[in-house]
Enzyme design. Structure first.
Site, short mmCIF file in Angstrom:
data_model
loop_
_atom_site.label_atom_id
_atom_site.label_comp_id
_atom_site.label_asym_id
_atom_site.label_seq_id
_atom_site.Cartn_x
_atom_site.Cartn_y
_atom_site.Cartn_z
N ARG A 36 34.56 37.36 11.10
CA ARG A 36 33.90 36.36 11.77
C ARG A 36 35.52 36.68 13.20
O ARG A 36 34.43 37.12 14.72
CB ARG A 36 33.74 34.86 11.84
CG ARG A 36 33.24 33.82 12.63
CD ARG A 36 32.08 34.57 13.41
NE ARG A 36 30.70 35.05 12.94
CZ ARG A 36 30.17 35.75 13.32
NH1 ARG A 36 30.04 36.24 14.37
NH2 ARG A 36 29.42 36.31 12.09
N LYS A 49 36.09 33.99 36.69
CA LYS A 49 35.54 32.55 35.78
C LYS A 49 35.18 33.32 34.91
O LYS A 49 34.20 33.62 34.56
CB LYS A 49 34.12 32.49 36.58
CG LYS A 49 33.61 32.01 38.26
CD LYS A 49 32.65 31.97 38.78
CE LYS A 49 32.64 31.11 40.05
NZ LYS A 49 31.26 31.21 40.78
N LYS A 71 40.15 30.65 51.34
CA LYS A 71 38.69 30.15 51.74
C LYS A 71 38.55 28.77 52.63
O LYS A 71 39.38 28.48 53.09
CB LYS A 71 38.35 28.95 50.08
CG LYS A 71 37.96 31.09 49.06
CD LYS A 71 37.09 30.19 47.85
CE LYS A 71 36.99 31.61 46.74
NZ LYS A 71 36.57 31.63 45.47
N GLU A 101 37.23 34.27 52.67
CA GLU A 101 35.89 33.93 52.61
C GLU A 101 34.80 33.13 54.20
O GLU A 101 35.87 32.54 55.16
CB GLU A 101 35.40 32.60 51.46
CG GLU A 101 34.16 32.48 51.05
CD GLU A 101 34.09 31.59 49.99
OE1 GLU A 101 34.56 31.67 49.03
OE2 GLU A 101 34.69 30.06 50.33
#
Length: 303
Positions: free
Chosen positions: A98, A156, A188, A222
């Site tokens: 697994r 992410k 940002k 950004e």
């Protein structure tokens, strides 16, 4: 990034999590001296990533297990194809099964999704020449920095698995964005708001940052409006990220920047619209879904 040491630590932790006191099922069903061979078989098509991690999961449990790979990372595979074989004590093969599959299935899923995004972008160039018209995207603008728009990942990622997931992106033909917060400056809105309290506008904020970092440190800014671009250029940003821009505004942003900085498009990027975004001439498209919304590829271990 994905070094042998990183792999070893991760698979050992996963084995400790899955079988902290051994595998009571195999210990009560499989004779201690039984040996065998297990085949890693694809249940669907995909792109390979993590074949070395698959082998490392067995080696971490028992170094006497032999793994023979029939495929390399970045290779495509078909349903029913045998990708690798592992031979050794049957108890250990089943105990590590697994963990080996969990890593490999997820990495193949990321590589496969990345390859789909890369292919969707590349098709707009493959009609014959880079500025060819395309029925779905209209006129294709060639990026200023790279020959073709690049697909990149984001931060992410699954906590603790970033090296594996970012490596899998490269197996699918994508590129890596910054690895972590220590690698580059990403300015940002919250950072700009904090600096605005000190009386610094965007251009001044970028210069303020530049004065404090080494000459090799990349600075990305950004923006979420076209009217922020001149200040980002004036401050000397290396990359300007167009965050959640419409297609029209993305094209205008590319024209405004005009090669003076790398242009990145970001925000809710999907397979359906990525080609149209690339056709505006952006250098880079970052896709968080490559790691935060991926589906693992179905692989099986057949004894």
């Amino acid at each position: 990034m994905l070094t042998n040491q990183v792999i070893r630590r991760a698979v050992e932790a996963a084995l400790e999590e899955d079988a902290p006191y051994g595998d009571v099922t195999v210990e009560t069903t499989i004779p201690a001296d039984e040996t065998g061979t297990a085949r890693l078989v694809a249940r669907e098509t995909g792109v390979m990533s993590g074949i070395g991690v698959f082998a490392a999961a067995f080696a971490a449990l028992n170094p006497d297990i032999t793994v023979t790979a029939h495929i390399k990372d970045s290779d495509r595979f078909e349903a029913g194809q045998t990708l690798a074989e592992a031979s050794g004590p049957m108890r250990d093969l089943l105990t590590a099964e697994r963990v080996a599959l969990n890593f490999t299935q997820r990495m193949c899923g990321i590589a496969t999704m990345t390859a789909a995004f890369v292919a969707e972008v590349n098709r707009i160039y493959d009609a014959g020449h880079d500025d060819a018209g395309d029925p779905d995207t209209g006129t294709v603008i060639t990026p200023r920095t790279f020959p073709r728009t690049r697909i990149v990942d984001t931060r992410k990622t699954t906590p603790g698995l970033r090296p594996f997931e970012k490596y899998a992106v490269t197996c699918g033909g994508g590129r890596n964005h910054r690895y972590g917060l220590s690698d580059a400056v990403m300015v940002k809105d919250n950072h700009l708001a904090a600096l605005a309290k000190e009386g610094l506008d965007m251009a001044g904020a970028i210069r303020h940052i530049r004065d404090q970092v080494g000459h090799t440190t990349h600075i990305e800014v950004e923006v979420d409006r076209l009217d922020q671009i001149p200040a980002a250029l004036d401050g000397g940003a290396d990359t300007i990220m167009l965050d959640n821009f419409s297609l029209d505004d993305t094209a205008r942003g590319v024209q405004l920047i005009d090669g003076r900085a790398i242009v990145e498009a970001s925000g809710n990027m999907t397979l359906d619209r990525v080609a149209a975004v690339a056709a505006t001439g952006v250098d880079v498209i970052s896709v968080g879904a490559l790691t935060h919304s991926v589906r693992s590829i179905d692989l099986g271990l057949d004894i």
